[in-house]
Design a protein around this motif. Structure first.
Motif, PDB file in Angstrom:
ATOM      1  N   MET A 159       6.780   7.390  -2.150  1.00 22.97           N
ATOM      2  CA  MET A 159       6.505   6.316  -1.521  1.00 22.97           C
ATOM      3  C   MET A 159       5.967   7.282  -0.217  1.00 22.97           C
ATOM      4  SD  MET A 159       7.880   3.608  -0.432  1.00 22.97           S
ATOM      5  CE  MET A 159      10.131   2.819  -0.397  1.00 22.97           C
ATOM      6  N   VAL A 160       5.040   6.901   0.998  1.00 19.80           N
ATOM      7  CA  VAL A 160       4.839   7.967   1.835  1.00 19.80           C
ATOM      8  C   VAL A 160       4.869   6.334   3.042  1.00 19.80           C
ATOM      9  CG1 VAL A 160       3.413   9.911   3.853  1.00 19.80           C
ATOM     10  CG2 VAL A 160       3.522   9.486   0.893  1.00 19.80           C
ATOM     11  N   LEU A 161       5.872   6.837   4.263  1.00 12.64           N
ATOM     12  CA  LEU A 161       5.478   6.062   5.394  1.00 12.64           C
ATOM     13  C   LEU A 161       5.336   6.924   6.600  1.00 12.64           C
ATOM     14  CD1 LEU A 161       6.469   3.875   7.626  1.00 12.64           C
ATOM     15  CD2 LEU A 161       8.149   5.246   7.285  1.00 12.64           C
ATOM     16  N   LEU A 162       4.062   6.014   6.872  1.00 13.20           N
ATOM     17  CA  LEU A 162       3.074   6.840   8.122  1.00 13.20           C
ATOM     18  C   LEU A 162       2.941   6.464   9.414  1.00 13.20           C
ATOM     19  CD1 LEU A 162      -0.105   8.657   5.833  1.00 13.20           C
ATOM     20  CD2 LEU A 162       1.783   9.736   6.672  1.00 13.20           C
ATOM     21  N   LYS A 163       2.789   7.338  10.426  1.00 13.41           N
ATOM     22  CA  LYS A 163       3.157   6.315  11.274  1.00 13.41           C
ATOM     23  C   LYS A 163       1.916   7.138  12.448  1.00 13.41           C
ATOM     24  CE  LYS A 163       8.037   5.014  11.600  1.00 13.41           C
ATOM     25  NZ  LYS A 163       9.570   4.901  12.535  1.00 13.41           N
ATOM     26  N   PRO A 219       0.802  -1.020   0.104  1.00 13.46           N
ATOM     27  CA  PRO A 219       0.162  -0.504   0.254  1.00 13.46           C
ATOM     28  C   PRO A 219       0.661   1.452  -0.345  1.00 13.46           C
ATOM     29  CG  PRO A 219       0.064  -1.206   2.117  1.00 13.46           C
ATOM     30  CD  PRO A 219       1.342  -2.144   1.094  1.00 13.46           C
ATOM     31  N   ASN A 220       0.303   2.288  -0.054  1.00 12.85           N
ATOM     32  CA  ASN A 220       0.621   3.448   0.014  1.00 12.85           C
ATOM     33  C   ASN A 220      -0.352   4.946   0.418  1.00 12.85           C
ATOM     34  OD1 ASN A 220       2.950   5.842  -0.037  1.00 12.85           O
ATOM     35  ND2 ASN A 220       2.274   6.160  -2.760  1.00 12.85           N
ATOM     36  N   PRO A 221       0.042   4.972   1.291  1.00 10.64           N
ATOM     37  CA  PRO A 221       1.139   5.390   1.850  1.00 10.64           C
ATOM     38  C   PRO A 221       1.505   3.906   2.872  1.00 10.64           C
ATOM     39  CG  PRO A 221      -0.847   7.661   2.521  1.00 10.64           C
ATOM     40  CD  PRO A 221      -1.237   6.819   1.281  1.00 10.64           C
ATOM     41  N   PHE A 222       1.937   3.718   3.593  1.00 20.91           N
ATOM     42  CA  PHE A 222       1.644   2.023   4.167  1.00 20.91           C
ATOM     43  C   PHE A 222       2.554   2.941   5.387  1.00 20.91           C
ATOM     44  CE2 PHE A 222       6.087   3.196   2.327  1.00 20.91           C
ATOM     45  CZ  PHE A 222       6.999   2.663   3.359  1.00 20.91           C
ATOM     46  N   ASN A 223       2.107   1.609   6.530  1.00 23.71           N
ATOM     47  CA  ASN A 223       2.674   1.300   7.908  1.00 23.71           C
ATOM     48  C   ASN A 223       2.683  -0.090   8.457  1.00 23.71           C
ATOM     49  OD1 ASN A 223       3.744   1.510  10.460  1.00 23.71           O
ATOM     50  ND2 ASN A 223       1.581   2.253  11.892  1.00 23.71           N
ATOM     51  N   PRO A 224       2.964  -0.975   8.501  1.00 27.97           N
ATOM     52  CA  PRO A 224       5.161  -1.061   8.528  1.00 27.97           C
ATOM     53  C   PRO A 224       5.468  -1.049   7.590  1.00 27.97           C
ATOM     54  CG  PRO A 224       4.275  -2.997   9.855  1.00 27.97           C
ATOM     55  CD  PRO A 224       2.908  -1.918   9.342  1.00 27.97           C
ATOM     56  N   SER A 241       8.737   8.641  10.022  1.00 29.84           N
ATOM     57  CA  SER A 241       7.456   9.091   8.723  1.00 29.84           C
ATOM     58  C   SER A 241       7.831   9.696   7.753  1.00 29.84           C
ATOM     59  CB  SER A 241       6.841   9.467   9.781  1.00 29.84           C
ATOM     60  OG  SER A 241       5.957   9.088  10.454  1.00 29.84           O
ATOM     61  N   GLY A 242       7.222  10.477   6.588  1.00 29.68           N
ATOM     62  CA  GLY A 242       8.132  10.739   5.383  1.00 29.68           C
ATOM     63  C   GLY A 242       7.987  10.489   4.120  1.00 29.68           C
ATOM     64  N   VAL A 243       8.332  11.317   3.523  1.00 32.15           N
ATOM     65  CA  VAL A 243       8.165  11.335   1.801  1.00 32.15           C
ATOM     66  C   VAL A 243       9.423  10.433   1.753  1.00 32.15           C
ATOM     67  CG1 VAL A 243       8.643  11.786  -0.361  1.00 32.15           C
ATOM     68  CG2 VAL A 243       6.461  12.431   1.550  1.00 32.15           C
ATOM     69  N   TYR A 244       9.603   9.408   1.029  1.00 33.40           N
ATOM     70  CA  TYR A 244      10.952   8.324   0.707  1.00 33.40           C
ATOM     71  C   TYR A 244      10.412   8.191  -1.382  1.00 33.40           C
ATOM     72  CZ  TYR A 244      11.884   8.074   5.430  1.00 33.40           C
ATOM     73  OH  TYR A 244      12.676   8.401   6.441  1.00 33.40           O
ATOM     74  N   PHE A 245      12.229   7.671  -1.927  1.00 35.87           N
ATOM     75  CA  PHE A 245      11.872   7.942  -3.290  1.00 35.87           C
ATOM     76  C   PHE A 245      12.573   6.225  -3.319  1.00 35.87           C
ATOM     77  CE2 PHE A 245      11.823  12.736  -2.602  1.00 35.87           C
ATOM     78  CZ  PHE A 245      10.113  12.288  -3.910  1.00 35.87           C
ATOM     79  N   THR A 277      10.455  -6.141  -0.255  1.00 39.39           N
ATOM     80  CA  THR A 277       9.114  -5.443   0.540  1.00 39.39           C
ATOM     81  C   THR A 277      10.168  -4.904   1.295  1.00 39.39           C
ATOM     82  OG1 THR A 277       8.218  -7.756   0.535  1.00 39.39           O
ATOM     83  CG2 THR A 277       8.385  -6.509   2.665  1.00 39.39           C
ATOM     84  N   TRP A 278       9.864  -3.515   1.991  1.00 39.57           N
ATOM     85  CA  TRP A 278      10.399  -2.661   2.308  1.00 39.57           C
ATOM     86  C   TRP A 278       9.937  -3.298   3.804  1.00 39.57           C
ATOM     87  CZ3 TRP A 278      10.974   3.032   3.054  1.00 39.57           C
ATOM     88  CH2 TRP A 278      11.533   3.541   3.782  1.00 39.57           C
ATOM     89  N   ASP A 279      10.679  -3.193   4.577  1.00 35.27           N
ATOM     90  CA  ASP A 279       9.430  -2.776   6.558  1.00 35.27           C
ATOM     91  C   ASP A 279       9.839  -2.118   7.102  1.00 35.27           C
ATOM     92  OD1 ASP A 279      12.169  -3.304   6.534  1.00 35.27           O
ATOM     93  OD2 ASP A 279      12.462  -4.867   7.706  1.00 35.27           O
TER      94      ASP A 279
END
Length: 588
Positions: free
Chosen positions: A584-588, A506-511, A566-570, A553-555
Motif C-alpha cells: 500500500m502507499v501513503l501519500l501526503k 483506499p490505496n493510495p491513502f491519506n490519512p 509518505s512512501g510504500v508500506y507492506f 484500520t491503520w491511521d
C-alpha cells in the motif's frame, strides 16, 4: 574456566594451569526503549535492552531525562535479571546506572535487562513526546571480566536513545447488540451487563443458560427486586425462564458462579512476578494493583502474565484466573476478593478473549475463550491442574481483537461453596408489547418462549420479603439466571471458507486506510505493517480471533504514535496456516 573465557575469543594455548586469551571486535549495545502510555498513567517504565558478543559483567551508563516533567523513581527488575543501582547526578537531570561484577548477562542480541521508572509531575496532554537519552560521556562503559591476571576488557559501545509517548485514552467499545440486563437502584434502572453471551458469534440451536453475579447496587421496591431485560441492538431473543438465586457468604470469602452454575469460593491470590504486552511494555504495576488506573488497548493484542513456580499443593483443585470490578463498585465487594472483572471486553461483540497456557516446550495451548461482554462483573478462567507442572513457571497469555481494558488481574485457588443458596419467587413479569407473560416464564419444554425484538423490554419482579437478614461479617450476592437464545435479525450470511487478505481501501491513502481479511476458522492472528526496509512500524492485530470476516484500520501512525512518512508500506497477515503480504502507499 577455559570454556567461559572461550565465549569472548579463541583459546590460543591451554594447559591445566593457564590459558592465553585473545578478544577481537568486542562490541556492545545499550538501547533505551520507545514506550507508550495513556494519559491516565502516572508512572512510566522505560525499558533498557543490552547485548554484547561477550558476557556482560558490569557497566555504568548515564541517562538524561526532562526533570521539569518527570521525576526519577528508581530501577525496576525485569524477568530474572538483577537490577542495577540507579541514582541522580548532581544536577538532577541524569540518572547514573551502575552494575558491579558479577552481572553475567549472557552474550547475544540485545534483550530487556531492567527498566527505569519515572513519575510524572503533572498531567501530560496526548501525543506529548518525552526524550530519554544517554548522556555522552567517557564514563559510559560495558565491561567483561576476563579474570586474573587478564583483568577487564571494555567494549566498543553503541548507545541508542528512546522516548515516552503519551497516547489518548481510546474510545470505549460500542454498545452491545445482544440483550442486556438492567437493575433497579432505587432511582433508575442501571445497566448491569449483557446476557446470553454464549450466543456471541455463532448460531445456537438450543437454549443456553447464563449465570451472572449481579455487581451493581440494588434497592428493593415494596419487598421486590426489579429487573429489566432490554434489546437495544438488532438481535431477536427468545427466553424460556428467568430465576434469581441468593447467596450469603462471609465477607472474606467472595464467591463466583461458573458457566455451568456451580458456585465456588475464591481464596487469596498469588503474586504476579511480571507482566508484559505484545509491544514489549512492562504492565506489571498496571494489572497487579487495584488503583483505578487501567491497562487499555484498542487495536487488538495480548499480554503475558508470570505467576512464578507453584507447588503441587498450590495448583491442586480448582484454580481461577480473573480480574477486578470497576472502581466505583469497590464498596460493594468483599475485602480481599480476587475474582473481579475487566472494565471492558473485546470488540466486535462476537469476538472472544482468549486465554492460553504456556507449555513446557514453549508452545501456547488455548484453554479458554471467554465471552465478549462489555461490562463483565466477574470473568474467570479455570485451569486443569493436570496441565500445570509443579515448580515450573506458570505463564498465561490473554489475547483479544479490538478493545480491551483491565485494572487488576488475579490468580487464586477456588473451592466449592458450602453455604446455603435460596431461590426467590418470580412475582411478576410483563412485556412492553405482549403484556403479562408470568405464565410463560419457566413453562414446560415445548411451550412458546417469550420473544424480545429490537427496542422491546421485559420487566421482572422477584419477591425478597421472605429473606432473613444477614448477619454482621457476611455479604449477600444475587445470581441472575436467564435461559434462552438470540440471533441477528435477518438472514445469516454464509461465511467464506478460506483464509484471505484483501486489498486495502483506499490505496493510495491519506490519512487512514482499511484492511479487510477473512479467517476460515478460529486462530491466532498477527496483522503487521512494515516499511520498505522490512522494519516493523505498526502492529494492528496480535491475538486469538474467531472465524469470519474481519477488518482493521491503520491511521498512518507508528506504534510510537508518530505519524509515518509518505512512501510504500507492506501489510502482512500471518496465522498458523496462512501467510500473505500486500503493498500500500501513503501519500501526503
Amino acid at each position: 574456566y577455559g570454556e567461559r573465557l572461550d565465549q569472548c575469543g579463541g583459546i590460543k594455548n591451554t594447559s591445566p594451569w593457564w590459558a592465553t586469551i585473545k578478544v577481537e571486535n568486542h562490541t556492545a549495545t545499550a538501547d533505551i526503549g520507545e514506550v507508550n502510555y495513556y494519559t491516565t498513567a502516572t508512572t512510566y517504565d522505560v525499558w533498557v535492552k543490552m547485548g554484547s558478543n561477550c558476557p556482560v559483567n558490569d557497566y555504568k551508563l548515564w541517562v538524561e531525562f526532562p526533570k521539569d516533567t518527570l521525576a526519577f523513581a528508581g530501577i525496576v527488575a525485569y524477568g530474572s535479571f538483577t537490577p542495577p543501582l540507579g541514582m541522580l547526578s548532581g544536577d538532577s537531570t541524569k540518572v547514573v546506572v551502575t552494575a558491579d561484577d558479577p552481572t553475567n548477562y549472557p552474550p547475544g542480541n540485545p534483550t530487556i535487562v531492567f527498566k527505569i521508572r519515572f513519575n510524572r509531575l503533572f498531567y501530560l496532554p496526548a501525543w506529548t513526546v518525552l526524550p530519554i537519552r544517554f548522556y555522552l560521556t567517557a564514563q559510559n562503559y560495558i565491561g567483561y571480566n576476563m579474570d586474573e591476571p587478564f583483568g577487564w576488557h571494555y567494549a566498543d559501545l553503541t548507545l541508542l536513545d528512546g522516548s515516552i509517548t503519551i497516547k489518548p485514552v481510546p474510545p470505549p467499545p460500542p454498545p452491545p447488540t445482544c440483550p442486556a440486563l438492567f437493575v433497579w437502584n432505587g432511582e433508575v434502572f442501571e445497566r448491569e451487563n449483557t446476557i446470553l453471551a454464549e450466543c456471541d458469534g455463532k448460531v445456537v440451536e438450543n437454549d443456553v443458560t447464563d449465570y451472572y453475579c449481579v455487581s451493581k447496587r440494588m434497592q428493593a421496591d415494596s419487598d421486590v427486586l426489579r429487573f429489566q431485560v432490554r434489546e437495544d441492538g438488532e438481535e431477536i431473543s427468545t427466553f424460556s425462564n428467568f430465576r434469581l438465586l441468593v447467596v450469603d457468604h462471609p465477607d472474606d470469602k467472595p464467591i463466583h458462579v461458573t458457566r455451568e452454575g456451580k458456585i465456588i469460593t475464591i481464596g487469596q491470590p498469588h503474586s504476579i512476578i511480571w507482566a508484559r504486552d505484545s509491544k514489549g511494555n512492562d504492565i506489571t504495576e498496571l494489572i497487579a494493583t487495584k488503583d483505578g488506573v487501567p491497562y487499555i488497548d484498542s487495536g487488538g493484542g495480548w499480554f503475558d502474565v508470570n505467576f512464578g513456580a507453584l507447588s503441587a499443593e498450590e495448583i491442586e483443585g480448582f484454580t481461577a484466573l480473573s480480574a477486578t470490578k470497576p472502581k466505583d463498585e469497590e464498596e460493594n465487594s468483599a475485602s480481599g476478593s480476587t475474582t473481579r472483572a475487566p472494565l471492558g471486553a473485546a470488540r466486535p461483540q462476537d469476538s472472544k478473549l482468549g486465554v492460553s497456557l504456556k507449555m513446557a516446550d514453549g508452545s501456547w495451548r488455548l484453554i479458554s475463550s471467554e465471552d465478549a461482554r462489555l461490562e463483565p462483573a466477574i470473568q474467570a478462567t479455570f485451569i486443569d491442574p493436570a496441565l500445570v507442572s509443579p515448580d515450573r513457571e506458570l505463564i498465561l497469555r490473554y489475547s483479544w481483537d479490538g478493545y480491551y481494558e483491565i485494572d487488576v488481574l488475579d490468580f487464586a485457588k477456588a473451592e466449592p461453596f458450602e453455604g446455603e443458596t435460596r431461590e426467590m419467587k418470580l412475582s411478576a413479569a410483563s412485556h412492553s408489547v405482549a403484556g403479562t407473560i408470568r405464565d410463560r416464564i419457566g413453562a414446560a419444554i415445548g411451550d412458546e418462549p417469550v420473544t424480545l425484538n429490537p427496542g422491546e423490554i421485559i420487566d421482572l419482579a422477584f419477591t425478597v420479603s421472605s429473606l432473613p437478614p444477614y448477619s454482621r461479617g457476611t455479604k449477600r450476592d444475587y445470581i441472575f439466571v436467564a435461559t434462552g437464545q438470540y440471533h441477528r435479525e435477518g438472514k445469516e450470511e454464509t461465511p467464506r471458507a478460506e483464509f484471505a487478505l484483501d486489498a486495502n481501501f483506499p490505496n493510495p491513502f491519506n490519512p487512514a486506510t482499511t484492511i479487510r481479511y477473512n479467517l476460515a476458522r478460529p486462530t491466532y492472528v498477527e496483522l503487521r505493517i512494515y516499511d520498505v526496509r522490512g522494519a516493523l512500524v505498526r502492529t494492528l492485530v496480535s491475538g486469538h480471533q474467531a472465524a469470519g470476516e474481519k477488518q482493521a484500520t491503520w491511521d498512518g501512525r507508528l506504534d510510537s504514535g508518530v505519524t509515518a512518512a509518505s512512501g510504500v508500506y507492506f501489510y502482512q497477515l500471518k496465522t498458523v496456516e496462512f501467510n500473505r503480504t500486500r503493498k500500500m502507499v501513503l501519500l501526503k
